[in-house]
Structures are given as structure tokens and as C-alpha cells.
Design a protein around this motif. Sequence first.
Motif, PDB file in Angstrom:
ATOM      1  N   VAL A  44       0.887  -1.213   0.046  1.00  0.00           N
ATOM      2  CA  VAL A  44      -0.053   0.042   0.038  1.00  0.00           C
ATOM      3  C   VAL A  44       1.033   1.183  -0.127  1.00  0.00           C
ATOM      4  N   LEU A  45       1.998   1.397   1.025  1.00  0.00           N
ATOM      5  CA  LEU A  45       2.721   2.249   1.056  1.00  0.00           C
ATOM      6  C   LEU A  45       3.440   2.495  -0.388  1.00  0.00           C
ATOM      7  N   GLY A  46       3.967   1.454  -1.004  1.00  0.00           N
ATOM      8  CA  GLY A  46       4.798   1.307  -2.261  1.00  0.00           C
ATOM      9  C   GLY A  46       3.859   1.893  -3.430  1.00  0.00           C
ATOM     10  N   ALA A  47       2.691   1.391  -3.284  1.00  0.00           N
ATOM     11  CA  ALA A  47       1.823   1.795  -4.548  1.00  0.00           C
ATOM     12  C   ALA A  47       1.706   3.434  -4.443  1.00  0.00           C
ATOM     13  N   ALA A  48       1.424   4.029  -3.253  1.00  0.00           N
ATOM     14  CA  ALA A  48       0.859   5.293  -2.972  1.00  0.00           C
ATOM     15  C   ALA A  48       2.260   5.993  -3.610  1.00  0.00           C
ATOM     16  N   LEU A  49       3.359   5.623  -3.077  1.00  0.00           N
ATOM     17  CA  LEU A  49       4.707   6.271  -3.562  1.00  0.00           C
ATOM     18  C   LEU A  49       4.843   6.192  -4.902  1.00  0.00           C
ATOM     19  N   VAL A  50       4.506   5.362  -5.538  1.00  0.00           N
ATOM     20  CA  VAL A  50       4.731   4.996  -7.064  1.00  0.00           C
ATOM     21  C   VAL A  50       3.736   5.906  -7.794  1.00  0.00           C
ATOM     22  N   VAL A  51       2.540   6.030  -7.252  1.00  0.00           N
ATOM     23  CA  VAL A  51       1.584   6.902  -8.025  1.00  0.00           C
ATOM     24  C   VAL A  51       1.822   8.336  -7.958  1.00  0.00           C
ATOM     25  N   ALA A  52       2.142   8.541  -6.555  1.00  0.00           N
ATOM     26  CA  ALA A  52       2.778  10.150  -6.241  1.00  0.00           C
ATOM     27  C   ALA A  52       3.944  10.496  -6.967  1.00  0.00           C
ATOM     28  N   SER A  53       4.900   9.683  -7.337  1.00  0.00           N
ATOM     29  CA  SER A  53       5.893   9.779  -7.839  1.00  0.00           C
ATOM     30  C   SER A  53       5.744   9.949  -9.638  1.00  0.00           C
ATOM     31  N   ALA A  54       4.824   9.132 -10.150  1.00  0.00           N
ATOM     32  CA  ALA A  54       4.452   9.259 -11.403  1.00  0.00           C
ATOM     33  C   ALA A  54       3.715  10.599 -11.666  1.00  0.00           C
ATOM     34  N   LEU A  55       2.910  11.001 -10.826  1.00  0.00           N
ATOM     35  CA  LEU A  55       2.203  12.374 -10.829  1.00  0.00           C
ATOM     36  C   LEU A  55       3.347  13.321 -10.959  1.00  0.00           C
ATOM     37  N   ASP A  56       4.227  13.259 -10.047  1.00  0.00           N
ATOM     38  CA  ASP A  56       5.442  14.117  -9.855  1.00  0.00           C
ATOM     39  C   ASP A  56       6.032  14.266 -11.180  1.00  0.00           C
ATOM     40  N   HIS A  57       6.284  13.294 -11.877  1.00  0.00           N
ATOM     41  CA  HIS A  57       7.125  13.178 -13.049  1.00  0.00           C
ATOM     42  C   HIS A  57       6.294  13.927 -14.080  1.00  0.00           C
ATOM     43  N   ALA A 163      -2.030  25.382 -15.243  1.00  0.00           N
ATOM     44  CA  ALA A 163      -3.421  24.933 -14.533  1.00  0.00           C
ATOM     45  C   ALA A 163      -3.480  23.550 -14.354  1.00  0.00           C
ATOM     46  N   THR A 164      -3.174  22.735 -15.271  1.00  0.00           N
ATOM     47  CA  THR A 164      -3.042  21.476 -15.126  1.00  0.00           C
ATOM     48  C   THR A 164      -2.195  21.066 -14.010  1.00  0.00           C
ATOM     49  N   VAL A 165      -1.103  21.835 -14.111  1.00  0.00           N
ATOM     50  CA  VAL A 165      -0.140  21.480 -13.137  1.00  0.00           C
ATOM     51  C   VAL A 165      -0.519  21.574 -11.571  1.00  0.00           C
ATOM     52  N   GLY A 166      -1.573  22.616 -11.306  1.00  0.00           N
ATOM     53  CA  GLY A 166      -2.266  22.925 -10.091  1.00  0.00           C
ATOM     54  C   GLY A 166      -3.093  21.774  -9.790  1.00  0.00           C
ATOM     55  N   ARG A 167      -3.903  21.365 -10.763  1.00  0.00           N
ATOM     56  CA  ARG A 167      -4.794  20.238 -10.633  1.00  0.00           C
ATOM     57  C   ARG A 167      -4.070  18.949 -10.315  1.00  0.00           C
ATOM     58  N   LEU A 168      -2.914  18.734 -10.878  1.00  0.00           N
ATOM     59  CA  LEU A 168      -2.151  17.559 -10.525  1.00  0.00           C
ATOM     60  C   LEU A 168      -1.458  17.421  -9.234  1.00  0.00           C
ATOM     61  N   LEU A 169      -0.970  18.840  -8.924  1.00  0.00           N
ATOM     62  CA  LEU A 169      -0.378  18.856  -7.555  1.00  0.00           C
ATOM     63  C   LEU A 169      -1.435  18.434  -6.358  1.00  0.00           C
ATOM     64  N   ALA A 170      -2.706  18.978  -6.657  1.00  0.00           N
ATOM     65  CA  ALA A 170      -3.749  18.701  -5.681  1.00  0.00           C
ATOM     66  C   ALA A 170      -3.892  17.005  -5.614  1.00  0.00           C
ATOM     67  N   LEU A 171      -3.976  16.578  -6.803  1.00  0.00           N
ATOM     68  CA  LEU A 171      -4.192  15.103  -6.817  1.00  0.00           C
ATOM     69  C   LEU A 171      -3.113  14.409  -6.360  1.00  0.00           C
ATOM     70  N   THR A 172      -1.859  14.881  -6.519  1.00  0.00           N
ATOM     71  CA  THR A 172      -0.492  14.312  -5.916  1.00  0.00           C
ATOM     72  C   THR A 172      -0.777  14.202  -4.142  1.00  0.00           C
ATOM     73  N   ARG A 173      -1.167  15.387  -3.637  1.00  0.00           N
ATOM     74  CA  ARG A 173      -1.229  15.623  -2.468  1.00  0.00           C
ATOM     75  C   ARG A 173      -2.269  14.982  -1.881  1.00  0.00           C
ATOM     76  N   ALA A 174      -3.408  14.465  -2.454  1.00  0.00           N
ATOM     77  CA  ALA A 174      -4.542  13.621  -2.111  1.00  0.00           C
ATOM     78  C   ALA A 174      -3.672  12.095  -1.895  1.00  0.00           C
ATOM     79  N   VAL A 175      -3.122  11.716  -2.975  1.00  0.00           N
ATOM     80  CA  VAL A 175      -2.893  10.564  -3.058  1.00  0.00           C
ATOM     81  C   VAL A 175      -1.751  10.284  -1.877  1.00  0.00           C
ATOM     82  N   ARG A 176      -0.632  11.245  -1.712  1.00  0.00           N
ATOM     83  CA  ARG A 176       0.284  11.049  -0.654  1.00  0.00           C
ATOM     84  C   ARG A 176      -0.672  10.739   0.664  1.00  0.00           C
TER      85      ARG A 176
END
Lengths: 301, 284
Positions: A44-57, A163-176
Motif C-alpha cells: 500500500v505504501l509502495g503503490a502510493a509512493l509510485v502513483v505520487a512519483s508518477a504524478l510528480d514526474h 492550470a493542469t499542474v495545479g490540479r495534478l499537484l492537488a491530486l498528488t497531495r491527495a494520493v500522498r
Amino acid sequence: MRTPPRSAAAGSVRYVLAEGFEGFRRNGLMSLAAVTITTVTLVVLGAALVVASALDHIVHQLEGQLQVVVYLRDGLAPSAVNAARGRLQALPGVTGVAYVSKQDALAQLRRSVGGGADFRDVLAQNPLPASFVVTTDRPGRLAAIAAAAERFPQVESVNYSAATVGRLLALTRAVRTLGAGAGGALALLALVIIGSTIRLTVFARRTEIEVMRLVGATAGFIRWPFVVEGAVTGACGAAVAFASVVALYAGVMHGARASLPFVPLPSVEQVALALAWKLSLWGVVIGVVGSLLAVRRHLRA
Amino acid sequence: MEPDRSEGVDAPVEAGAPVPPVSESPPPSADAAPRPDAEPTPDLAGEGVRERARGPAVVEFDRVTKVYRSGVTGLRDVSVRIASDEFVFIVGPTGAGKSTLMKMIYREELPTSGRVVVHGQDVTRLSARQVPYLRRRLGVVFQDFKLLPRKTARENVAFALQVTGAPAGQVAPRVDEALEVVGLAARADALPGQLSAGEQQRVSIARALVHRPPLLLADEPTGNLDPDTSWEIVQLLSQINLRGTTVVVTTHDKMIVDILRRRVIALEGGAIVRDQPRGRYEGR
């Protein structure tokens, strides 16, 4: 009183390691349960890390794009299009304005989807709008350019990466946050289960512990084999979790390449590298803390 | 803090060599077993015992009272001094406080009030970190041996050194020495399950001695042994004492106490009711 020797002798180190692994082996099913819960936690931790890092990317890729895409209404006269281009070029900070016609947009989409898809089969007419791609020199200009362009009568809508970046950052935060929450709850469960497993070892070795205390072994020394057992449990969980998450990601990547080729995802190697040390660290920390909690009560003088 | 071993032999020991390894001394046959009227082994008889040692105190209790959390009184205002090289029996009925007294010496229990000084240190002031180092300077032996069943005699003795971080090179010679002292060198590779109860107790004594402590505590060491074996074990403890180790033994084995005629401290209800230099089990 003599000062204690600081370093444990080689024989003691061997003893600690041998007893640690022996405890792990002896507890059989309980060890398996402890490894399993650690694995689940770390997946679970790893998946969250991966999704967050993909979004970061993705965010990183988008941030590099200093563009505002200005979509035009359908059916504009060429003169209206030209007027819009002129006004865009006059905006402060604009370094270039490129026109993308409806046909160009369709061709681009076809290219990025690949595989020779021909939308004329399914679409009576081209639904994509014509647009201007406005480039600028500084990220700070993007919002002002977008706001100005939005007020032009010819303009249907405006989009820019920030604008997309802002939305993605919010999503990344949520995933984290979600990942940390779920991972934290599971980590607590893992601590309890590892603790119970170690307690079995403590019980199996109670005579040994009693003798150690009587002959003058330090509390730290008595603790070490249990710490090793906990660390082994955590490391096993981490290894399985690592393999699972990387395999899962490789699978997702494979699917994504075919269906979402334009999304810039990090490579499997990048993901594996970042995960390897994070998961092993967390696994060992959970294992060691679990065992220390289990042993603490039994070593009180 | 090794005791000066040469001083341990100042008493007249009639049996020739002061410290014969037990394996070489003739094992007492059944009829020579401790019967008060039988002629006791000469060097262990009352006449052969040296005077009560006047050496420096190894253990000192100063008005020690122990009340357990359950409300049970373990010890009641106990003051006692045990000097180096002494051999002391602590006797009394079950629940008289014998084990409590022992536990205070190796700091398994702390007094409710009063002071316990061991090797010149007030153990009530030791921090938890210091306790292991106190315990390396005393050996403890129990009724139930507390041997690890999956380790051989040799490994059980070596264990005490290994878990206290002794240098690997020191372990083997020290273990051999300790097994030699208890007369078990020949059975060193046997598992506890393959040894008789008496032999198991010898292993546990060897383990207690392997740190070469100046003080040996034996809490009911003969509680699980038949009379012959009990006698052997007490002889062994006596020899260890002759080598210069202070020995404190709790027991309710009347015969042994009456034959050896060593210092006897009698406890009842947690209080010392008798302290005699060459005492018997029952007071006169």
C-alpha cells in the motif's frame, strides 16, 4: 566497578545473528503472518509512493512547457482568426503564436494515438477546435496571457499547463495523504502482529533470557536477537512488497504505453530504484520497532 | 577483584591436598551417606572448619525490610554481615525469607527500606545499567538448575561468557577450567537430558563459576537431589569455598547443615532468629 567492554566479541555477534534467524524460523506460521501483513502494508505504501512519483514526474514535464493553448470558436472567418493572432502577439511576454487548424489538430491526435486509427470512420465531422499555441519566456506570464486571451470574442476556451499542474499537484497531495493514512493504519497492525510473533520467541526463550539476566548480560545484549528477528521479518516483507509493486507497475506501464502514449510516465527502472531503499527502510523500521515493543516489558528488571 | 586465593587455605585441612577435584575424590557410597551418627568426612567435620573469617565484608545487610506489593513481608529488619571466604547456611521454613534475602544480594529484588551492600557497593543505588556488571561478580545456582536443554554442558557454561561479551579466545579455557573444578570435564559434551540431576547441578555450578566470581549464591541447590547427591554437591560447594570463594547456601536440608557445622543464619517470618558461627539446623 570495571568498565564494560564496548564492542561485543565476534562470538557474541554470531550468537545474536544465529538466535535472531533461529527465532524467525522457529515461529513458522506466525513469522509468515508477520511477513504477510508487513508485505500488505508496504505494498500500500509502495503503490502510493509510485502513483505520487508518477504524478510528480508528469508535473515536472508539464512545468517545462511555457505554453498557453487558446482554443477558437468554430466557423470563424479567416479575418477574425488573423485579428485574434494580432491581438495575441501584442500581449506582453508573448514570444510566439502558432496556428493549429482543425485538420492539424486531428492529425496530431492521430499521431499520438498511433496505430493508424482513422477517426473518419466514427465521426461525421472533425470535433477538434482550431487553436493558437502561444509561447512565452517566463512561467509567471502564463496566467496573465490566459486571462487576457479568454476575453477575446473569438476564443472558446483557454488552457495552459500551469492550470493542469495545479490540479495534478492537488491530486498528488491527495494520493500522498491517502497513502500515508492507509499505510500508517496498516503499519500499526503490522507492529502488533510482529510484536505478537516476537512475543512467542520471547516465551520460547524465557529460560534463556532468565539465565542471561542472571549471568550478567546487559539488557541491550538480550534484546539484540529479537531485534534481528524483527528486522528479518521486516526485510522479508519489504522484499515481497518490492517485487509485487514493481511487477504491478511494469504491468500498468505496459498497458499505458498502448492506451495513453502521450502521458509521460517514469520508467520501471526509475520506480524500482526509488522504491528499493524506501521499502526496505520502512520494512526494517516496522520490524525492529515491533520487536522492541514486544521485548520491552519482559526485560524490565 | 579476584580474591587472594592463597588466603583461603589458612584453615587446617586434614585431607592432604587442599583442593582435590571432585572427580578424583571417592564418591560417598550409600552407607557413608550423611547420617549424623556416621563418621563424617574429616575435612568437612566441625573440628576441621576454620574459624569464622574476619576478612572484609562481601555482603552487608543494614536494617533491611522487604514488603512485597501483595502486602507479604519478605524480610523484617535484617542486619547481617558476611565476610569474604565465609561459608554460610541460611536456613528456615518455606516462606521464611531465604530466597528474598538471596534475591536482594543479586539485586533481583530491592529492599523496601534499609541498605544492601555487595562487594562494597550499595546495590539499592545501582542503576539498571549497572546491575549486569554486579552479576558478573557473583554466581547464582538454583534448585531447578536452569540449564538450556538444547545446549551441551560445555555450551551451557560457555553461554555465560558469550552473552557477556567475553573475548572469544577466553571462552574455551575458562569453560574447561570451570568444568574441571566441578568434576565434569569428562561429560562436557552431554546434553542436560543425558546427565543425572547431580551432574546437571554441577553444570550449573560451573556456569556460576565461569566468571570467577568472589561470591557464589546457591538457593536450595539440593532441593531436587537425593541425599547422596546432595552431599556430593555440598562437598563441592565446600571445596569451592576453600579455594577462596564466599559461599552462601539456603537450604532446609537438616542433615547437611548438621554435618558441616558452618555458620548458620536462621530466618523465621522474615527475621533473623539465630546466627551461630558453627551452627546446627535447629537451635539449642
